[in-house]
Write an enzyme that holds these catalytic residues in place. Sequence first.
Site, short mmCIF file in Angstrom:
data_model
loop_
_atom_site.label_atom_id
_atom_site.label_comp_id
_atom_site.label_asym_id
_atom_site.label_seq_id
_atom_site.Cartn_x
_atom_site.Cartn_y
_atom_site.Cartn_z
N GLU A 269 0.78 -0.99 -0.05
CA GLU A 269 0.08 -0.14 0.10
C GLU A 269 0.90 1.33 0.16
OE1 GLU A 269 -4.01 1.44 2.24
OE2 GLU A 269 -2.88 -0.19 3.01
N HIS A 290 9.06 -26.65 0.71
CA HIS A 290 8.46 -27.48 -0.03
C HIS A 290 7.30 -27.11 -1.02
CE1 HIS A 290 10.42 -30.66 2.59
NE2 HIS A 290 10.28 -29.75 3.25
N LYS A 401 -13.05 1.87 -2.24
CA LYS A 401 -14.05 2.40 -1.25
C LYS A 401 -15.04 2.84 -1.65
CE LYS A 401 -10.80 2.45 2.63
NZ LYS A 401 -10.10 3.29 3.87
#
Length: 428
Positions: A269, A290, A401
């Site tokens: 951000e 792994h 938003k």
Amino acid sequence: MRIDIANAFGGEPALDRTRLEELDERVAEAHDRIAEGMENDEFGYTSLNLPETTDTAEIRDAVEPFADSEAVLTVGIGGSALGAATIADALESEVEAYFLDNVDPEHTARLLDSLDLSTTTMNVVSNSGTTAETLANFLVVREVMTAAGVDWTARTFVTTGPEGNLRELAEQHGLPALPVPEGVPGRFSVLSTVGLACAAIQGHDIDAILAGAAAERDRLSDSLFDSPAYAYGAVTYALAEAGALTNAFMPYAESLETFAEWFAQLWAESLGKDGQGQTPARALGATDQHSQLQLYRAGPRDKLVTLLRPTERADRAIPETDLEGLSYLGGSSLGTLLDAEFEATEASLAAADCPNLRVEIDEVDEHGLGELLFGMEAACICYGELAGLSTFTQPAVEWGKKAARGLLGGGEFEEADQVRGKERLVVE
């Protein structure tokens, strides 16, 4: 906090030692700008003053009415929850910590069904007091508490700004309220009321967290060779400029797995702007040796791996065995094995010409955690200065938003109109 940058040289992409010396001169300029911002309490830069400006007595007083808590539920999102979750997951406590940082209805229902709400304290965190996800979850929790016969006003406090819905709610119902510090973006707020209230309820030494942060702050200097935080910020910036556009952050401690999530938000951000930035990838050692390690060693040459570990930890002996093929493990310990995995991965990456950085703290305790949190915040700000970025803004986040609010009927926003106008090509 200690940073080993030796494996940044000679890989692909790589940092040249001459380039590092040139970079150090720019770090001096960045430090002057950062120090000026701190001195003047400028927006964002004032985050680095939190080790001395955060009032721990105020936090303890606010949470004192909830000393009987068996659990604390933080309702927030992004920086309003991740910092507190990082501390809670790193340190052990008899008081359980839970977080509603998403609006997944199934997860919310499962979590609330599992809690004894009569002994759970809810902390609602939003600087603006208008964050849609946070306020929606709060309304749900309040309803569930009331249905369970719990007086929600006796089990709730808020952490918010001077105005907004939460501030009005606190005044209306007489709820304890902690202030969000001015000029501090949410992702930089862990060392404030936002991140430390939950820790205080859990019984952690919040003064020690700030002392660790202050110790790292005191190491900021005009040379990356004297400051681990600036060394990390400068080297990651230089490697990104050379083509390492992914930073795989890999702690070798289960207790620091959430720290990698916190780092990912901080890095993404703050630095993902103007066509620049470095994509954070979360991994966990030794588990992801792994899985993801295959990509880091043999995939595209566009990655940096950050390896993080504490050098001291509680250990557990591995029992002796009569199985010949496993005899080398018997008499050793899980900690010794994990350290061997750490060092083997580090060497493996270097052998494959994948640049990697080693970050170490003494142990995962309050002081060490404070060092690490502050150090990475300062590193991020240093990177932003070197890249010429507006580190403390998040315009792309604000777009989403506005779009969501418009779709929900919370106002007229052109962003919502763009969502409604999306073309579709569905394959069924």
